[in-house]
Design an enzyme around this catalytic site. Structure first.
Site, PDB file in Angstrom:
ATOM      1  N   SER A  51      12.250  14.027  25.368  1.00  0.00           N
ATOM      2  CA  SER A  51      11.582  15.077  26.119  1.00  0.00           C
ATOM      3  C   SER A  51      10.079  14.835  26.082  1.00  0.00           C
ATOM      4  CB  SER A  51      11.898  16.445  25.512  1.00  0.00           C
ATOM      5  OG  SER A  51      11.074  17.444  26.075  1.00  0.00           O
ATOM      6  N   LYS A 108      20.302  28.087  26.947  1.00  0.00           N
ATOM      7  CA  LYS A 108      19.466  29.085  27.628  1.00  0.00           C
ATOM      8  C   LYS A 108      20.146  30.430  27.838  1.00  0.00           C
ATOM      9  CE  LYS A 108      16.327  25.928  30.020  1.00  0.00           C
ATOM     10  NZ  LYS A 108      15.644  25.609  31.283  1.00  0.00           N
ATOM     11  N   ASP A 168      11.142  29.454  33.792  1.00  0.00           N
ATOM     12  CA  ASP A 168      11.714  28.497  34.740  1.00  0.00           C
ATOM     13  C   ASP A 168      11.571  28.949  36.188  1.00  0.00           C
ATOM     14  OD1 ASP A 168      12.577  26.569  32.895  1.00  0.00           O
ATOM     15  OD2 ASP A 168      14.474  27.598  32.548  1.00  0.00           O
TER      16      ASP A 168
END
Length: 268
Positions: free
Chosen positions: A19, A70, A106
């Site tokens: 990441s 999530k 997001d």
């Protein structure tokens, strides 16, 4: 250098693939002169509740939450903001006074970079990121939204959730996977698929891909969209936008967006 005074922020993911968030956030902390550090933390799904409790016990300032946590992490938050509550998805934890506050950056990261109002949206994926982005797009006034996923039951579940929140909107689920791009003005890939072309975009469409390659190579979808002259928003642009919003929730100060953007574009 980490010291006993360093504030820690984690990244909860499983498996912990490469990441760019640690590089981006640590560059941002340094730019603002903060003695903070962002660390990747592999967390198996069965140990998520214990991991969140561990963040509190260890004095973490917060965390980012990504695949596959999530939606499940919602249950382990003491409080959700309105965005996360509507989306049923959390990608940012803020820990204050031993309480865990859940938020999602997001949706805003995508809506802020496209013309959402009046758009006809095709959403690829039905997981936590898709929930957050789809909710934000419908809330921003898209004309219609279709959800397509490998698991059609999850696609229908997301469409049903959106219709419960926004009963007057045009929302539905696709039966076929992969779907056809026709009829959409905005295509959003909220799956982790990077190297497989899930559909062929049309030249007049805007294409957003939340997936990205750490070495900055365009994903298969972005490459196809660029070839066809589509407007594109790639996963690195989305990463910077959502990361900047997370940074501001943790620290309470403006994010150095240019520094964060430069950090993710340094190459692998």
């Amino acid at each position: 250098m980490l010291t006993g005074e360093t504030r820690l922020v984690g990244l909860l993911r499983y498996p912990l693939s490469h990441s760019l968030s640690p590089r981006m956030q640590n560059a941002a902390f340094a730019a603002r002169g903060l003695d903070w550090a962002y660390v990747p933390l592999p967390v198996e799904p069965a140990r998520l509740e214990a991991a969140v409790a561990g963040l509190v016990a260890l004095g973490f300032a917060g965390a980012n939450v990504t695949i596959p946590h999530k939606t499940s992490v919602v249950s382990f938050c003491d409080e959700l903001d309105g965005v996360a509550e509507r989306a049923g998805s959390v990608n940012t934890l803020v820990i204050r006074e031993e309480r865990v506050f859940g938020s999602s950056t997001d949706g805003a990261a995508v809506v802020g970079q496209v013309e959402a109002e009046g758009a006809h949206v095709l959403m690829l994926g039905a997981g936590g990121a898709a929930q957050a982005v789809a909710t934000a797009l419908v809330e921003a006034g898209c004309a219609s939204l279709r959800v397509a996923a490998r698991d059609s039951e999850r696609a229908h579940a997301l469409a049903s959730r959106l219709l419960t929140l926004f009963p007057e909107r045009h929302v539905g689920a696709e039966e076929a996977w992969p779907p056809e791009a026709g009829g959409a003005t905005l295509v959003v890939n909220a799956t982790p698929v990077r190297d497989e072309l899930l559909l062929v975009p049309e030249p007049d469409q805007t294409v957003v891909d939340l997936a990205y390659n750490a070495d900055e190579r365009p994903t298969a979808l972005v490459a196809a969209a660029l070839e066809r002259g589509c407007q594109t928003v790639d996963g690195l642009a989305v990463l910077v936008a959502q990361g900047a919003a997370s940074f501001e929730r943790w620290t309470g100060i403006p994010a150095p967006v240019d520094v964060m953007r430069a950090a993710v574009h340094r190459g692998s």
